[in-house]
Design an enzyme around this catalytic site. Structure first.
Site, PDB file in Angstrom:
ATOM      1  N   ASN A 188      -0.617  -7.606  -4.128  1.00  0.00           N
ATOM      2  CA  ASN A 188      -2.035  -7.485  -3.800  1.00  0.00           C
ATOM      3  C   ASN A 188      -2.295  -8.434  -2.622  1.00  0.00           C
ATOM      4  OD1 ASN A 188      -4.808  -7.744  -3.695  1.00  0.00           O
ATOM      5  ND2 ASN A 188      -5.053  -7.520  -5.906  1.00  0.00           N
TER       6      ASN A 188
ATOM      7  N   GLY B  93       0.841  -1.208   0.000  1.00  0.00           N
ATOM      8  CA  GLY B  93       0.000   0.000   0.000  1.00  0.00           C
ATOM      9  C   GLY B  93       0.866   1.244   0.000  1.00  0.00           C
TER      10      GLY B  93
ATOM     11  N   LYS C 163     -10.721  -3.905  12.258  1.00  0.00           N
ATOM     12  CA  LYS C 163      -9.559  -3.464  13.052  1.00  0.00           C
ATOM     13  C   LYS C 163      -9.402  -4.303  14.320  1.00  0.00           C
ATOM     14  CE  LYS C 163      -7.837  -0.522  10.295  1.00  0.00           C
ATOM     15  NZ  LYS C 163      -6.645  -0.942   9.537  1.00  0.00           N
TER      16      LYS C 163
ATOM     17  N   ILE D 106      -0.745  -1.960  -6.019  1.00  0.00           N
ATOM     18  CA  ILE D 106      -1.701  -2.764  -6.787  1.00  0.00           C
ATOM     19  C   ILE D 106      -1.883  -2.120  -8.154  1.00  0.00           C
ATOM     20  CG2 ILE D 106      -2.992  -3.834  -4.879  1.00  0.00           C
ATOM     21  CD1 ILE D 106      -5.085  -1.540  -5.274  1.00  0.00           C
TER      22      ILE D 106
ATOM     23  N   ILE E  14      -5.028  10.833  10.649  1.00  0.00           N
ATOM     24  CA  ILE E  14      -3.693  11.314  10.260  1.00  0.00           C
ATOM     25  C   ILE E  14      -3.844  12.521   9.330  1.00  0.00           C
ATOM     26  CG2 ILE E  14      -1.484  10.712   9.179  1.00  0.00           C
ATOM     27  CD1 ILE E  14      -2.052   8.972  11.598  1.00  0.00           C
TER      28      ILE E  14
ATOM     29  N   TYR F  36     -15.431  -1.212   9.452  1.00  0.00           N
ATOM     30  CA  TYR F  36     -14.032  -0.794   9.620  1.00  0.00           C
ATOM     31  C   TYR F  36     -13.538  -1.219  11.003  1.00  0.00           C
ATOM     32  CZ  TYR F  36     -10.051   2.467   9.730  1.00  0.00           C
ATOM     33  OH  TYR F  36      -8.799   3.027   9.807  1.00  0.00           O
TER      34      TYR F  36
HETATM   35  C1  AKB Z   1     -10.763   7.086   9.266  1.00  0.00           C
HETATM   36  O1  AKB Z   1     -11.260   8.180   9.540  1.00  0.00           O
HETATM   37  O2  AKB Z   1     -11.382   6.137   8.778  1.00  0.00           O
HETATM   38  C2  AKB Z   1      -9.296   6.880   9.579  1.00  0.00           C
HETATM   39  C3  AKB Z   1      -9.088   6.385  10.967  1.00  0.00           C
HETATM   40  C4  AKB Z   1      -9.140   7.282  12.103  1.00  0.00           C
HETATM   41  O3  AKB Z   1      -8.871   5.228  11.156  1.00  0.00           O
HETATM   42  N1  AKB Z   1      -8.591   8.110   9.372  1.00  0.00           N
END
Ligand code: AKB
Length: 318
Positions: free
Chosen positions: A54, A8, A147, A35, A173, A143
């Site tokens: 990938n 990535g 994680k 990728i 970030i 998400y």
């Molecule tokens: C998001 O907003 O999805 C990312 C994170 C904080 O994991 N920047």
């Protein structure tokens, strides 16, 4: 770390992490994994080798690891929080099936692995103020689910097979090189672009919503120093809370306005982003990272704002 693969490498974190690692370890020792459709260009292409990797294609990972004698893998392949809600099966395929492939290759070839987690691994039931290192997680977004699974699977490979897995929970970030795509915290990057371009900023997050954020140089420093840390000091592994600043939209707006007095912001709250933001910590307690591998950030909101505005003005010719 002698030979490093960044999976990535053309993404928001990968593009800067690859260049930073090349500065420290030499261009030839850091492979930019990409990728098809997101090939490295410019400095990233010219300053060292690249390889198609990938995560959903285990053979491509194995070929790169063998060819370049890789001993450390930074696995940055993932969909961000908002886009993962619209493509949950893809988020799982990349985040978890992909991670499985990375960990299997690492086990076979003896590689250390860094796969970041996020503030997104927490949920509504998590204590939101000074969120502890070890606490309730239970996220309700795809998400977040990927994680938490990333953290558990990475620990499993360490405990069961001795794979040297380490990670941090990244805050939002903020960077001025490659824009993020599809995250809840993206507003804190977009706001700087609007300020520099002289545009009014439409903020998708409600006033008063606190989230942890971090400037890219600190995020890179964390990813590198954790992988360089003395393993015998690590009580935790996957994944460390790291923090440097926490703010709400009105606070970053006021900070930018000190430098751009004519800058204007209005709110147009996005319900999906807001619900995700409301389930994340206001601010995390990162004392374990400070104790176990001497984590210490350099930037706060004021110093980041000065640097962001200066770099963006230079880059956008403003
Ligand atoms: C998001 O907003 O999805 C990312 C994170 C904080 O994991 N920047």
């Amino acid at each position: 770390m002698k030979n490093i693969l960044v999976i990535g490498s053309t993404g928001q974190i990968g593009s800067e992490l690859t260049m930073e690692l090349r500065k420290r370890y030499g261009g030839d020792h850091v492979v930019a994994g990409y990728i098809v459709g997101a090939e490295p260009k410019g400095d990233l292409l010219e300053s060292g080798p690249s390889a198609r990797t990938n995560v959903t294609d285990r053979q491509s990972l194995e070929m790169a690891v063998k060819e370049f004698h890789i001993d450390t893998i930074y696995n940055l392949a993932a969909l961000l929080s908002v886009v993962a809600e619209s493509r949950p099966s893809m988020a799982w395929k990349i985040g978890i099936d992909g991670l499985w492939n990375v960990l299997e290759v690492a086990r076979e070839y003896g590689c250390a692995v860094f796969t970041p987690s996020s503030i997104g691994s927490f949920g509504l039931e998590t204590p939101h103020v000074m969120t502890p290192q070890d606490t309730i997680q239970r996220p309700r977004t795809m998400y977040g689910i990927t994680k938490v699974t990333t953290e558990l699977l990475s620990d499993y490979y360490f405990l069961k097979y001795g794979v040297d897995t380490r990670a941090v929970r990244f805050p939002g970030i903020i960077s001025n090189v490659t824009p993020p795509g599809g995250g809840t915290t993206d507003y804190a990057v977009d706001i700087y672009y609007s300020a520099v371009k002289g545009e009014k900023f439409v903020c998708p997050i409600k006033e008063g919503t606190l989230m942890d954020m971090m400037y890219m140089p600190d995020a890179l420093h964390a990813a590198i120093t954790l992988m360089e840390a003395d393993s015998s000091r690590l009580v935790h592994r996957n994944a460390f809370n790291i923090a440097s600043m926490s703010f709400a939209p009105e606070t970053i707006y006021a900070e930018i306005k000190k430098h751009v007095p004519t800058f204007e912001m209005v709110y147009e709250v996005d319900p999906l982003k807001q619900a995700i933001a409301d389930s994340w910590p206001d601010c995390m307690d990162d004392s374990c990272a400070r104790r176990e591998w001497d984590w210490k950030p350099q930037y706060d909101l004021a110093s980041m704002t000065v640097d962001m505005l200066e770099k963006l003005r230079a880059r956008l010719g403003k």
